[in-house]
Write a protein that holds these residues in place. Sequence first.
Motif, PDB file in Angstrom:
ATOM      1  N   LEU A   4       0.816  -1.220   0.000  1.00 52.41           N
ATOM      2  CA  LEU A   4       0.000   0.000   0.000  1.00 52.41           C
ATOM      3  C   LEU A   4       0.847   1.267   0.000  1.00 52.41           C
ATOM      4  CD1 LEU A   4      -2.843  -0.932   2.509  1.00 52.41           C
ATOM      5  CD2 LEU A   4      -2.546  -1.566   0.087  1.00 52.41           C
ATOM      6  N   GLY A   5       2.161   1.126   0.242  1.00 51.36           N
ATOM      7  CA  GLY A   5       3.045   2.276   0.347  1.00 51.36           C
ATOM      8  C   GLY A   5       3.708   2.301   1.707  1.00 51.36           C
ATOM      9  N   GLY A   6       4.924   2.865   1.766  1.00 53.12           N
ATOM     10  CA  GLY A   6       5.656   2.853   3.029  1.00 53.12           C
ATOM     11  C   GLY A   6       5.861   1.421   3.495  1.00 53.12           C
ATOM     12  N   PRO A   7       5.634   1.148   4.786  1.00 53.37           N
ATOM     13  CA  PRO A   7       5.835  -0.193   5.321  1.00 53.37           C
ATOM     14  C   PRO A   7       4.560  -1.024   5.345  1.00 53.37           C
ATOM     15  CG  PRO A   7       5.436   1.286   7.122  1.00 53.37           C
ATOM     16  CD  PRO A   7       5.312   2.113   5.854  1.00 53.37           C
ATOM     17  N   PHE A  24      -1.862   5.378   7.205  1.00 56.68           N
ATOM     18  CA  PHE A  24      -2.881   5.874   6.276  1.00 56.68           C
ATOM     19  C   PHE A  24      -3.006   7.400   6.274  1.00 56.68           C
ATOM     20  CE2 PHE A  24      -4.381   1.609   7.621  1.00 56.68           C
ATOM     21  CZ  PHE A  24      -4.406   0.989   6.390  1.00 56.68           C
ATOM     22  N   ASP A  25      -2.233   8.111   7.075  1.00 57.73           N
ATOM     23  CA  ASP A  25      -2.345   9.562   7.131  1.00 57.73           C
ATOM     24  C   ASP A  25      -1.954  10.193   5.796  1.00 57.73           C
ATOM     25  OD1 ASP A  25      -3.175   9.480   9.729  1.00 57.73           O
ATOM     26  OD2 ASP A  25      -1.310  10.236  10.602  1.00 57.73           O
ATOM     27  N   PRO A  26      -2.474  11.384   5.502  1.00 59.66           N
ATOM     28  CA  PRO A  26      -2.105  12.071   4.254  1.00 59.66           C
ATOM     29  C   PRO A  26      -0.682  12.613   4.323  1.00 59.66           C
ATOM     30  CG  PRO A  26      -3.486  13.479   5.604  1.00 59.66           C
ATOM     31  CD  PRO A  26      -3.466  12.141   6.281  1.00 59.66           C
ATOM     32  N   SER A  43      -1.254   6.710   1.067  1.00 57.99           N
ATOM     33  CA  SER A  43      -1.447   5.272   0.923  1.00 57.99           C
ATOM     34  C   SER A  43      -2.316   4.999  -0.300  1.00 57.99           C
ATOM     35  CB  SER A  43      -2.138   4.716   2.177  1.00 57.99           C
ATOM     36  OG  SER A  43      -2.524   3.369   1.991  1.00 57.99           O
ATOM     37  N   SER A  44      -2.066   3.858  -0.941  1.00 58.14           N
ATOM     38  CA  SER A  44      -2.844   3.527  -2.139  1.00 58.14           C
ATOM     39  C   SER A  44      -4.230   2.984  -1.791  1.00 58.14           C
ATOM     40  CB  SER A  44      -2.092   2.523  -3.008  1.00 58.14           C
ATOM     41  OG  SER A  44      -1.807   1.350  -2.280  1.00 58.14           O
ATOM     42  N   TRP A  45      -4.439   2.521  -0.565  1.00 58.38           N
ATOM     43  CA  TRP A  45      -5.755   2.088  -0.095  1.00 58.38           C
ATOM     44  C   TRP A  45      -6.108   2.838   1.178  1.00 58.38           C
ATOM     45  CZ3 TRP A  45      -6.167  -4.039  -0.126  1.00 58.38           C
ATOM     46  CH2 TRP A  45      -6.126  -4.500  -1.447  1.00 58.38           C
ATOM     47  N   THR A  46      -7.389   3.030   1.393  1.00 60.03           N
ATOM     48  CA  THR A  46      -7.877   3.567   2.658  1.00 60.03           C
ATOM     49  C   THR A  46      -8.108   2.413   3.629  1.00 60.03           C
ATOM     50  OG1 THR A  46     -10.203   3.357   2.041  1.00 60.03           O
ATOM     51  CG2 THR A  46      -9.062   5.400   1.391  1.00 60.03           C
ATOM     52  N   ALA A  70      -3.966   7.575  11.890  1.00 61.39           N
ATOM     53  CA  ALA A  70      -5.014   6.718  11.322  1.00 61.39           C
ATOM     54  C   ALA A  70      -4.710   5.250  11.588  1.00 61.39           C
ATOM     55  CB  ALA A  70      -5.145   6.970   9.820  1.00 61.39           C
ATOM     56  N   GLY A  71      -3.407   4.906  11.604  1.00 59.54           N
ATOM     57  CA  GLY A  71      -3.013   3.541  11.907  1.00 59.54           C
ATOM     58  C   GLY A  71      -3.373   3.158  13.327  1.00 59.54           C
ATOM     59  N   ARG A  72      -3.252   4.091  14.255  1.00 58.75           N
ATOM     60  CA  ARG A  72      -3.626   3.814  15.639  1.00 58.75           C
ATOM     61  C   ARG A  72      -5.127   3.561  15.760  1.00 58.75           C
ATOM     62  NH1 ARG A  72       0.429   5.399  19.479  1.00 58.75           N
ATOM     63  NH2 ARG A  72       2.298   6.023  18.336  1.00 58.75           N
ATOM     64  N   THR A  73      -5.908   4.316  15.022  1.00 54.31           N
ATOM     65  CA  THR A  73      -7.349   4.056  15.007  1.00 54.31           C
ATOM     66  C   THR A  73      -7.634   2.678  14.425  1.00 54.31           C
ATOM     67  OG1 THR A  73      -7.829   6.409  14.785  1.00 54.31           O
ATOM     68  CG2 THR A  73      -9.561   4.874  14.112  1.00 54.31           C
ATOM     69  N   PHE A  74      -6.903   2.324  13.384  1.00 50.15           N
ATOM     70  CA  PHE A  74      -7.059   1.012  12.749  1.00 50.15           C
ATOM     71  C   PHE A  74      -6.751  -0.104  13.755  1.00 50.15           C
ATOM     72  CE2 PHE A  74      -5.790  -2.522  10.013  1.00 50.15           C
ATOM     73  CZ  PHE A  74      -6.754  -2.471   9.017  1.00 50.15           C
ATOM     74  N   LEU A  75      -5.700   0.084  14.567  1.00 51.72           N
ATOM     75  CA  LEU A  75      -5.337  -0.918  15.572  1.00 51.72           C
ATOM     76  C   LEU A  75      -6.474  -1.171  16.550  1.00 51.72           C
ATOM     77  CD1 LEU A  75      -1.685  -0.168  16.769  1.00 51.72           C
ATOM     78  CD2 LEU A  75      -2.442  -1.663  14.940  1.00 51.72           C
ATOM     79  N   SER A  76      -7.195  -0.116  16.893  1.00 53.19           N
ATOM     80  CA  SER A  76      -8.244  -0.245  17.915  1.00 53.19           C
ATOM     81  C   SER A  76      -9.365  -1.171  17.473  1.00 53.19           C
ATOM     82  CB  SER A  76      -8.812   1.139  18.259  1.00 53.19           C
ATOM     83  OG  SER A  76      -9.544   1.674  17.154  1.00 53.19           O
TER      84      SER A  76
END
Length: 252
Positions: A4-7, A24-26, A43-46, A70-76
């Motif tokens: 998706l980009g980055g790691p 996922f942050d801009p 990121s290439s995907w939301t 946004a990744g931290r929210t995703f973790l939750s």
Amino acid sequence: MTVLGGPTVVLDLAGLRLITDPTFDPPGDYPVGERRLTKTQPSSWTPAEVGDVDVVLLSHDQHPDNLDRAGRTFLSEAPLVLSTASAATRLGGTVRALGAWETVDVPGTDGRALQITGVPARHGPEGTEHLTGEVTGFVLHGDDLPTVYVSGDNASLDLVAEIAGRFPKIDVAVLFAGGARTPLLGDRFLTLSSAMAAQAARLLASPSVVVVHTEGWSHFTENAATVPDAFAAEGIADVLVPAPFGRTVRLG
């Protein structure tokens, strides 16, 4: 596998969906203590396009290029997050510490059992751990499953050699590279350079290698364009698997 980009990589294995280091942050500037890291690509995907995941493989939580807001929210919303002991302490929730050589079993939805083993990583030269913090890598394996190594932000070829000794048949290696540098360590690499990634691939003797974490941040000193030449110089250009952002490729 979908990069998706980055790691951040989505892995579909044993009927499970896993994701590495969700970011996922801009694009923009993100603080790290008194310093800032600059993200240059989205990121290439939301998160919505990723959908539900079964496991998050989090190499570390202390840097925004590996875990952002946004990744931290995703973790939750993830049922299981595997990471370092310090990340588990800081984040809580479903974050579980997975120590080096410790293995957790995750039942697959297709009847196969996925084993996930934590493996050592060092986010910079030896002796700088007190500055860069704790990080981890992962090996995914199991009966009738390909063995997949996810390096995390590791800059130590000695540790790669140790991992290769424990897992002599790595089918797919996902290597975080980019030759990251920041003022924290001057001209020393925080992650693998392209040449080091090629050396790591040779140590692992993997038939399929995907190099990620080379684009999207200004502190990377190398990018995807420098990877093929490095692998060609090592005589292993054929192991590189192209993985354009957002496009799913089948491996293993």
